[in-house]
Write a protein that holds these residues in place. Sequence first.
Motif, mmCIF file in Angstrom:
data_model
loop_
_atom_site.group_PDB
_atom_site.id
_atom_site.type_symbol
_atom_site.label_atom_id
_atom_site.label_comp_id
_atom_site.label_asym_id
_atom_site.label_seq_id
_atom_site.Cartn_x
_atom_site.Cartn_y
_atom_site.Cartn_z
ATOM 1 N N GLU A 8 19.641 -17.403 1.085
ATOM 2 C CA GLU A 8 18.767 -17.983 1.591
ATOM 3 C C GLU A 8 18.221 -17.501 2.927
ATOM 4 O O GLU A 8 19.030 -17.421 4.516
ATOM 5 C CB GLU A 8 19.452 -19.238 2.508
ATOM 6 N N LEU A 9 17.287 -17.047 3.050
ATOM 7 C CA LEU A 9 16.314 -15.931 3.846
ATOM 8 C C LEU A 9 15.708 -16.303 5.228
ATOM 9 O O LEU A 9 14.151 -16.678 4.503
ATOM 10 C CB LEU A 9 16.490 -14.088 3.505
ATOM 11 N N GLU A 10 16.336 -17.042 6.337
ATOM 12 C CA GLU A 10 14.703 -17.434 7.232
ATOM 13 C C GLU A 10 13.899 -16.023 7.417
ATOM 14 O O GLU A 10 14.751 -14.947 7.988
ATOM 15 C CB GLU A 10 15.500 -17.796 8.358
ATOM 16 N N ARG A 11 12.035 -16.181 7.135
ATOM 17 C CA ARG A 11 11.276 -14.554 8.091
ATOM 18 C C ARG A 11 10.947 -15.546 8.019
ATOM 19 O O ARG A 11 10.522 -16.751 8.258
ATOM 20 C CB ARG A 11 11.154 -14.070 6.498
ATOM 21 N N ILE A 12 10.247 -15.143 9.002
ATOM 22 C CA ILE A 12 9.142 -14.700 10.404
ATOM 23 C C ILE A 12 7.607 -14.003 9.865
ATOM 24 O O ILE A 12 7.811 -12.936 9.813
ATOM 25 C CB ILE A 12 9.201 -14.845 11.570
ATOM 26 N N ILE A 13 6.530 -14.593 9.917
ATOM 27 C CA ILE A 13 5.342 -13.993 9.599
ATOM 28 C C ILE A 13 4.801 -14.167 11.543
ATOM 29 O O ILE A 13 4.451 -15.412 12.057
ATOM 30 C CB ILE A 13 4.231 -14.634 8.668
ATOM 31 N N GLU A 14 4.224 -13.536 11.745
ATOM 32 C CA GLU A 14 3.131 -12.971 13.043
ATOM 33 C C GLU A 14 1.846 -12.283 12.535
ATOM 34 O O GLU A 14 1.126 -12.232 12.187
ATOM 35 C CB GLU A 14 4.034 -12.169 14.059
ATOM 36 N N ILE A 15 1.779 -13.613 13.168
ATOM 37 C CA ILE A 15 0.342 -13.915 13.424
ATOM 38 C C ILE A 15 -0.929 -13.761 14.995
ATOM 39 O O ILE A 15 -0.753 -15.223 15.665
ATOM 40 C CB ILE A 15 -0.668 -14.580 12.699
#
Length: 286
Positions: free
Chosen positions: A237-244
Amino acid sequence: MSKYQKLRNEISKIEGSKGIAKFYSGALFADTSWYTATLDEPEIEEGSAPVALSTTVEEELPPQRPSAEGSPSKAEVLSSLAKKIDEKGAVQSRFGNITKDEKAISLGSKLILTKDQSEYKKLIESNLSSFEFEKFEGVSALIVGESRNVDLNSEQAHYKFSHDNTELLGKMIIPMKLEEGEFLRASLLGDTDEEVLQNLLCEIALFKPKAVISLGAVATNFLYGKKEKLSKIHGQELERIIEIGDESINFTLFPIFHPDLLEINPSMKRTAWMDLQKVMKFLGKI
């Protein structure tokens, strides 16, 4: 008089008798050099310094535990431990290895969305007129990487959202207890890797799925942010972040083995099913 009574009488003669300790040091050893309690004090010549006769020996005390005052707090200990884990990756303790939480944000490259989401949405709606974007906003599972299409004119459908028990992936979705409308299957769309990545990030930003399931190493590496062996991270279970720009979107990634691999190597199906059960637990299906 019996020996026992004689021994008992000796006890009363011991100077300052105090229980069993004096019994052993006095009565049992009264006639030996081990017992000194009843010896006469030595005579001291006039003018000489007094000599002290001590019959007691100071016991060597065990080392004292440090006072709680000045000891590091629980928060300080945990902070120091976290720092060591960040530096070394793992710390050995008496209870085993302490490693970084699997749910922690991966150390891969940042996922930066530069493509205009509204333009991508218009592209989809103009080419797939029957597809309703709003119907899948907040979808439980977005499943990506089943296939790759250069553009939306491909013979293979970009989106699939109906149950299909004629293919392996469809058979895997049904026991996950995902109803139609709770899942969306999407191909990798684009001519170049950068285009594929930007389109993937647009879809995650637009649909805001509860979980993203990446099928195989190719789709996983796009969203993991760096190349990594799928055998090392599948089912995690991997938490990822998209930067906008100044904003960011979090999503949870679950990498699993591609159905094509499972067709070639059926022995891996059990592993894939165990990985999917983790997704089910995450979504509250079990």
